[in-house]
Design an enzyme around this catalytic site. Structure first.
Site, PDB file in Angstrom:
ATOM      1  N   SER A   1       0.829  -1.202   0.000  1.00 57.09           N
ATOM      2  CA  SER A   1       0.000   0.000   0.000  1.00 57.09           C
ATOM      3  C   SER A   1       0.867   1.256   0.000  1.00 57.09           C
ATOM      4  CB  SER A   1      -0.953  -0.037   1.206  1.00 57.09           C
ATOM      5  OG  SER A   1      -1.884   1.011   1.143  1.00 57.09           O
TER       6      SER A   1
ATOM      7  N   HIS B   1      -8.307   0.591  -0.106  1.00 58.24           N
ATOM      8  CA  HIS B   1      -8.292  -0.381  -1.211  1.00 58.24           C
ATOM      9  C   HIS B   1      -9.675  -0.964  -1.506  1.00 58.24           C
ATOM     10  CE1 HIS B   1      -4.046   0.231  -1.066  1.00 58.24           C
ATOM     11  NE2 HIS B   1      -4.030  -0.149   0.191  1.00 58.24           N
TER      12      HIS B   1
END
Length: 315
Positions: free
Chosen positions: A89, A205
């Site tokens: 991420s 996400h």
């Protein structure tokens, strides 16, 4: 030994991270002393806290990337360099710094913008994330489809979507709290060993982050992307990018689509990586590596002592 660098993401931060590095290595100190483009005292938040402040996304992200930038410079100066890199991420931005795509002065304020955009995207929305243990990808997708159908039948505007495919048997699902609770019950019926809450400040996400993706797409129009000097494995595709794929587009997708970290680890092994180096506080990524490719060693570097141990191992 061919090394793959893995950069930790949000969630592994802790107050005091990097203080011993700051006191020993001039390169690390330089990063924190000369940080530009952020609107808070990065050294104070990172080294002194309080934890409540450090854990806010808009502060966490620049602090974590500053740590990664400083550590990368230290390792490079000691002759420790990777053949490829990836990050979980937020850590993807650190990997792109290591690759030469972003400069030091560019990447830290960029991730503060990203953190602000992510925090703003779901402000006031009741969201949560769970880690589902013991189910495979196909079962997770099937479970989320079942929950989606139930939600649509009830006429609600809530979501629960796969967020992170971390390693075999550990997948996170995120979204609106009500929908995620529904998903947890479905997963248990499908044989999940456990569904554990994950401490995050937003449904990262997932499609709920589209406003953040849109904001990043606009910001990227004014950013300079340097040439990639080191292969980077991208989260949202779990591999290197193809010629017709652009870094700005992949980063825009990354914030609102699933992270395929297990595939990323496998891709790096296929590229010849013989050992991984996890850069950042904590050992989260090391655990993912051990469960995904147990035959490949992984070394975490968080402290001065960790660096010294790594140098002993790789000679």
């Amino acid at each position: 030994m061919k090394l793959g660098f893995l950069y930790a993401g949000q969630g592994s931060q802790k107050v005091g991270m990097g203080l011993d590095l700051y006191e020993k290595y001039p390169e690390f100190k330089e990063t924190f002393d000369n940080v530009k483009g952020v609107d808070f005292d990065l050294k104070q938040v990172c080294f002194e806290g309080p934890a409540e402040t450090l854990n806010e996304t808009k502060y966490t992200q620049p602090c974590m990337v500053a740590f990664a930038v400083g550590m990368t410079k230290v390792l490079k100066n000691l002759g420790v360099e990777p053949v490829c890199a990836a990050g979980l991420s937020l850590g993807e931005y650190s990997a792109l710094y290591a690759s030469g795509v972003f400069t030091e002065d560019q990447v830290i304020p960029l991730v503060q913008f990203r953190g602000n955009a992510m925090q703003t995207a779901v402000s006031g929305r009741d969201c949560k994330m769970i880690a589902v243990l013991g189910l495979d990808k196909d079962t997770i997708f099937a479970g989320c489809d079942k929950v989606r159908a139930q939600i649509e039948a009830e006429g609600k505007s809530i979501i629960a979507e796969p967020a992170n495919f971390n390693c075999p048997g550990q997948i996170t699902v995120s979204g609106d709290s009500e929908a995620v609770d529904m998903a947890a019950e479905v997963f248990k019926e499908m044989g999940a060993k456990r569904c554990l809450p994950v401490k995050v400040s937003g449904p990262f996400h997932t499609s709920l982050m589209k406003p953040a993706g849109d904001a990043l797409a606009e910001r990227f129009k004014s950013e300079n992307f340097g040439d990639m000097k080191l292969p980077v494995i991208f989260n949202c595709i779990g591999r290197e990018k193809k010629d017709d794929e652009t870094i700005p587009a992949l980063l825009e997708q990354q914030v609102q689509k699933s992270v395929y970290f297990d595939d990323s680890i496998k891709a790096m092994v296929d590229m010849g990586v013989e050992a991984f180096v996890e850069i950042g506080p904590g050992k989260t990524l090391s655990k993912f590596v051990q469960k995904t490719t147990p035959d490949i060693p992984v070394y975490g570097v968080e402290t001065v002592e960790d660096i010294e141990k790594l140098l002993e191992v790789i000679g």
